[in-house]
Scaffold this active site. Sequence first.
Site, PDB file in Angstrom:
ATOM      1  N   GLU A 239      -3.818   7.446  -3.990  1.00 50.14           N
ATOM      2  CA  GLU A 239      -3.719   6.169  -3.292  1.00 50.14           C
ATOM      3  C   GLU A 239      -3.446   5.052  -4.296  1.00 50.14           C
ATOM      4  OE1 GLU A 239      -6.244   4.476   0.307  1.00 50.14           O
ATOM      5  OE2 GLU A 239      -7.308   4.201  -1.585  1.00 50.14           O
TER       6      GLU A 239
ATOM      7  N   TYR B  23       0.855  -1.190   0.000  1.00 48.06           N
ATOM      8  CA  TYR B  23       0.000   0.000   0.000  1.00 48.06           C
ATOM      9  C   TYR B  23       0.888   1.236   0.000  1.00 48.06           C
ATOM     10  CZ  TYR B  23      -3.234   3.632   1.587  1.00 48.06           C
ATOM     11  OH  TYR B  23      -3.969   4.787   1.687  1.00 48.06           O
TER      12      TYR B  23
END
Length: 387
Positions: free
Chosen positions: A198, A109
């Site tokens: 993101e 991530y």
Amino acid sequence: MNIHEYQAKQILKEYGSPISNGLLIENLKDILQITSKLKGKQFVVKAQIHAGGRGKAGGVKLVKSFEELHLEIKEMMGKILVTHQTGPKGKEVKKIYIEEASDISKEFYLSCLVDRESSKIAFISSTEGGMDIEKVAAETPDKIITNKVELGSEGPSKQEIENIISIFNFDEKQKMIAFKIIKSLFKIIIEKDASLIEINPLIVTKNNQLICLDAKMNFDDNALFRRPEIVKLRDLHEEEPAEIEASKYDLAYIKLDGSIGCMVNGAGLAMATMDIIKLYGKEPANFLDVGGGASKEKVAAAFKLILSDKNVKGILINIFGGIMRCDVLAEGVVNAAKEVNLSVPLVVRLAGTNFKEGKEILDKSNLKILSASDLNDAAKKIVEAIK
């Protein structure tokens, strides 16, 4: 302002970040023409909606042949996806992004966002790719690191990038690609006025390549006037119609699920108004801040906007006149109420500049308007009125 995954990936590509090969389908008639440009034997079919949790709702599917690909596209197009972010009504799939499947070895991530508290760009890294970062933060916070970079700098230094990717334990080849990705994310934040980028997941393939497998981008609404190229990416089908209408009048409006419509001037006062409605046992139907110096035309537009919501059973107007004059608000409300033939209870609390004149306008309007002495009295009266 949000954009779709395929649009975010195109921006990443323009700034030098690696993405998978993919194509967009908006019309089922184009399936054969578009899919013929794809290579490989396995593909990922992704519904393009402005909401997370697509995979769990059936909006992301792996297929292993062109025949299966065509069937999945036809089944997904027009489907209503209900996720934890769409609400119970869900969102209709009107665009589908098809990617050549990647041979995944590891998932990570990575995100960056404007950190208002420190006035820096915060990079968040985690080894738990493909999961909700909120869940990771709650259950295994040690698997997340945050590094902050000066906003006005040339970009993150070599040491700062080393710190950002340290949790990933990349080899030298992977580090070279990661450096390019970090620098591109920083440039997008600065040059496009993005507020959040993101990458979840950022993957390492079995042939040791890094790829941004999924991407999400948000942009600062207040900066769109200088980013026409970003405004072009806006998909009005993904937005609440009432919120689109509100933006035409520069109204801060967010639709909610309650039954009491609210019109307030000032965000803090609006939040307090919503809270006290809940305190008396009901739910607000919206957040609506008409601003400090709204005209009677703007007030009328706001009033009509509230009434366009079929769930609204009553309206509470709470105005503290500072820059805004209470008599101007009263004129706007009276004009709009007469035009739409008001049929739901209306409670008005006025205080501040010209509140006596405003109350007089309301009293002489021949409309069924309940006056309130303070916010507590106003909330109590509107809740009782809709019962």
